[in-house]
Design an enzyme around this catalytic site. Sequence first.
Site, PDB file in Angstrom:
ATOM      1  CG  HIS A  96      -1.795   1.187   1.267  1.00  0.00           C
ATOM      2  ND1 HIS A  96      -2.723   1.380   0.368  1.00  0.00           N
ATOM      3  CD2 HIS A  96      -1.832   2.199   2.228  1.00  0.00           C
ATOM      4  CE1 HIS A  96      -3.193   2.712   0.522  1.00  0.00           C
ATOM      5  NE2 HIS A  96      -2.757   3.299   1.725  1.00  0.00           N
ATOM      6  CG  ASP A 144      -0.527   6.201   2.034  1.00  0.00           C
ATOM      7  OD1 ASP A 144      -1.818   5.868   1.710  1.00  0.00           O
ATOM      8  OD2 ASP A 144      -0.138   5.666   3.057  1.00  0.00           O
ATOM      9  CG  ASP A 200      -5.408   3.637   4.095  1.00  0.00           C
ATOM     10  OD1 ASP A 200      -6.012   3.248   5.150  1.00  0.00           O
ATOM     11  OD2 ASP A 200      -4.539   4.379   4.266  1.00  0.00           O
ATOM     12  CG  HIS A 244      -6.303   7.175   0.828  1.00  0.00           C
ATOM     13  ND1 HIS A 244      -5.859   6.527  -0.201  1.00  0.00           N
ATOM     14  CD2 HIS A 244      -5.491   6.995   1.794  1.00  0.00           C
ATOM     15  CE1 HIS A 244      -4.761   5.804   0.298  1.00  0.00           C
ATOM     16  NE2 HIS A 244      -4.433   5.981   1.242  1.00  0.00           N
TER      17      HIS A 244
HETATM   18 ZN   LIG Z   1      -3.237   4.801   2.551  1.00  0.00          ZN
END
Ligand SMILES: [Zn+2]
Length: 1052
Positions: free
Chosen positions: A98, A100, A222, A467
């Site tokens: 994951h 970001d 997420d 996000h």
């Molecule tokens: Zn995230």
Amino acid sequence: MCQGVSQCHFCNEGEKSTGSSSSSSSSRGTMSNKETRKMDRLVVASISSSLMLLVVAGLVHPSSGGITTTSRSTSCGYQSCHATKPGFINVHLVPHTHDDVGWLKTVDQYYYGSRTGIQKAGVQYILDSVVEELQANPERRFIYVEMAFFWQWWEEQDESTRDVVRDLVSQGRLEFINGGWCMNDEATTHYVDIIDQMSLGLSLLNDTFGECGRPRIAWQIDPFGHSREQAFIFSQMGYDGLFFGRLDHEDKKQRMAAKTMEMVWSSSSLGQTGWLFTGVNYNLYQPPPGFCFDILCSDSPVIDNPKSKEYNVDQRVTEFLNYCQRQSEAYATDHILLTMGGDFTYQDANVWYKNMDKLIKYANERQTNGSRFNLLYSTPSCYVKSLNGVKKSWPLKTDDFFPYGSDAHSYWTGYFTSRPAFKYMVRQGSNLLQACKQMDSALSWSGSTNQGDVNVMKRAMGIAQHHDAVSGTEKQAVVQDYQGRLHEGVVECQKTQASYYQSQLPILGRPLPDVKFCQLNVSQCDVSETSGRFVVNIYNSLARHVDKYVRIPVAGGDSYQVLDPDGKVVDSQLIPISPQVQALPGRTSSATEELVFLATQLPPIGSKSYYVERDSKHRRRHSFKSKSQRLVPGEDHIITTDKVKVRVDWTTGLLSSVTVNGEEYFVQQEFLWYPGYNGDNESADRRSSGAYIFRPNGSDAFPMRRTMTAAIITAVYTGPLVQEIHQFYDTWVSQVIRIYRGQEHVELDWVVGPVPVSDKIGKEVISRVTTTILQSDGTFYTDSNGRQTLRRELDARESYTYTPTEPVSGNYYPINSHLFIRDPVGEQQATVLVDRSQGGSSLIGGLIELMVHRRLLRDDSFGVDEPLDETAFQQGLVVRGSHYLILSDGPSSAGRYRPLAQQIYKQPQLSFIPTTLTFADWRRLYKTQQQLISRELPENVNLLTLENRSDGSYLIRLEHIYDVGEDKVLSEPVTVSLQDLFPGFAITSAEETILGGNQLKKDSQRLVWHSSSDKQKNVRSSHSDEFPDVDLQPMEIRTFILNLVRDNRLDK
Ligand SMILES: [Zn+2]
């Protein structure tokens, strides 16, 4: 964003963390030594018999419509899935990372792996390492999600590595999932931006990998709550399923007990067309506790050497299968999905794969001894394919997943408002990008050069939808990086605008003088403040005629004459700029007044130029000066136009009634603040209000001043075009109540900040509208990403049993466009429209509130590790914004707020050209009006996208902006003809694609699902229209790729 031991304690919702799983902050790992494991890629590939069939894959050719499809049968997609075993519980291990696109570090810091002191995370190493490890064993699988990172990496690779990656993709061993530029937030994003950022990633995947690069599954693991419009967008983009991690803790508990963690989400009024299979991950997106095989983690490896004292296979396999057993009890089929990864994991992929290889081997060996479990490498697509093979009827979900409460006191409703200035910048950027893409198309039609690069803005906006970006949940240094990128995009878009006018306006070949831009959000404009003569270009990106009141900052004391494109004098009015706007930090302007005039009938997808001349000596007919009304004690303040009368109570200083077309509505509006809770986050009931969480200390919001007079009226201005009442609440809150001639809504233009915190109390500021629509009684309506409208009920959830624990924040919802209440019989409706994302609610009958700003002194301990204490210009952040209040009866309301919402989002773009020419000379040399389409579209249709593609074709999207039943007439299906829509061009081909533009509609075959609890039928199964006619059902969006050719017969 789940990261570190303490954060993951909150994140591990399916299972209590053992505390040993992940520990990125204290990682002891070092980078793997790739050299020691380097293998001959070709040898590895050739010895794999299962690969021999796959050589045909990867051959691509461009089809008509400019979409790349694979030419022969390939083995990517569902064909590449490993076999499952009937009669066993099939455990799908999904290796993933994951990543970001900015959070604690900037995008580049994450990509390159710098600033390890903040977070040990380097995306380039992840992709390097995974590509190598996938080659080592053809059984292995990996999914990759964020195209902003992948693309950066891809551009840095040599051709041989790219070939390897193409092979892995064509064999389904490396699979793209989601595939947007980022994994976008779902609460604070506008639907146009979601579509844009998804399409950006999807089109690059298509261009690079063809059909094998097309993601089939959405992966929103997420984001902090999930919207219905997002599900609809995925369904229209051809996705077969959606997985996510975060939903309300009570919802999750109930779903686990009822085995309804997987469902069919009915995402729109379009029936089965909008169905999307949706699964909730068991453990957010983390591996089972104790099984994080990452250099960031400290869990034990699987040790299978029986001679070693560390030998642990039996124990580890048992632990793992026990976990699988518990997970399977919460799911309805013989398949379960385990997320084997986490934040920035796989920087050394060998650690994961080596251990998972062993886990699979030894767990499956137990099958001979009666084990019911079958472990396999898998992907979300393969899991979905397996579930689709189970002939089962799935539960149907119709509402959304907001708000998200991770425990009884942690409602993730603060981020709906966090960082309000950045949220506004993103919304403005969205509008600019749409105009910029249209202008880029026009430049391409005319064969002119675009001096700007639209891709810079597309990518900056793509990243901003992440996000932890527009959500406002990143660190301060990171938001500055996002803003810097957006600024670069804006500059490029301004160059596009300048190129556009340069190509469109000159008549006799004389180049247009330089086009300038102004900071109108702070009422600052060098050109209009200092030039005696200037031209204002007003570009309308809506495919409809629009009337727009233009406000231009000017130095006080002069008079102005405004000429329309034909040279006719138009009414104009000078009105003082409020002292609070004049004092906005960072504003460097001498303007004390704004010149207001109505630009009428702005052409659809086109512009008009108005000529403004200063007349210092007041010789000619000049602009009207606003009259300043005398404030008489005991007398209410009243302003009136032809449509609206606004009354402000002289005692309270607050709005007390609005009369629209003769109908009086008693309505009050006021600013208040909630004190943010200062907790230590040691337990749920000690949670602080922070960047993510809204947690007021108590249920009461406090007035700005504790006297009868809530606000002081400082000025009332009247005039023929605009009327204003200026309110002063405190040194940090002020507002202008404004009405314009001919308009039926009331504009509330506020300035809030710097929020004072010297009393050590964080404050969350709201605007509260109180009406007499008491019968609304806790029922209210909010938009979904600025598009659909959802019904909300106070202290209740449609799809699960809800225990109210936080009476205020547990009832907050994301607002991107509109929030309204109405009485059940439809006599009265109060609607408030916003200019950016905000949190909002209706906590008692008749009341609407919206949170406009928040400044807090504690972190809420969900990872960002900074209090939301924004400063700018060496003081607390000051924010200016607008609300638009519509009072109407119920039946006519949508016909008012839908078009107004479009106009607020797509505000015309203003640019300025100082000149010494007279109007006559200007008009002789330059066009003063032009438009790109031959006629306006129907009232209920929006031209959502017009952009040119790299292959010379154009992508357009048409949408119906009303939902079923919203308006008696405008909610009807509508037909749009594209015939001769683009003057001078004939459409030589038009092919319909899915929403992302990455697959022809006729080639799209989504998996079919069954749900017993619903009889929903497709609104239609196929389109019966024949080009050039396009028919649209309510809320439908249709996407086409057009090829145009110049047709001189059509040229005008
Ligand atoms: Zn995230």
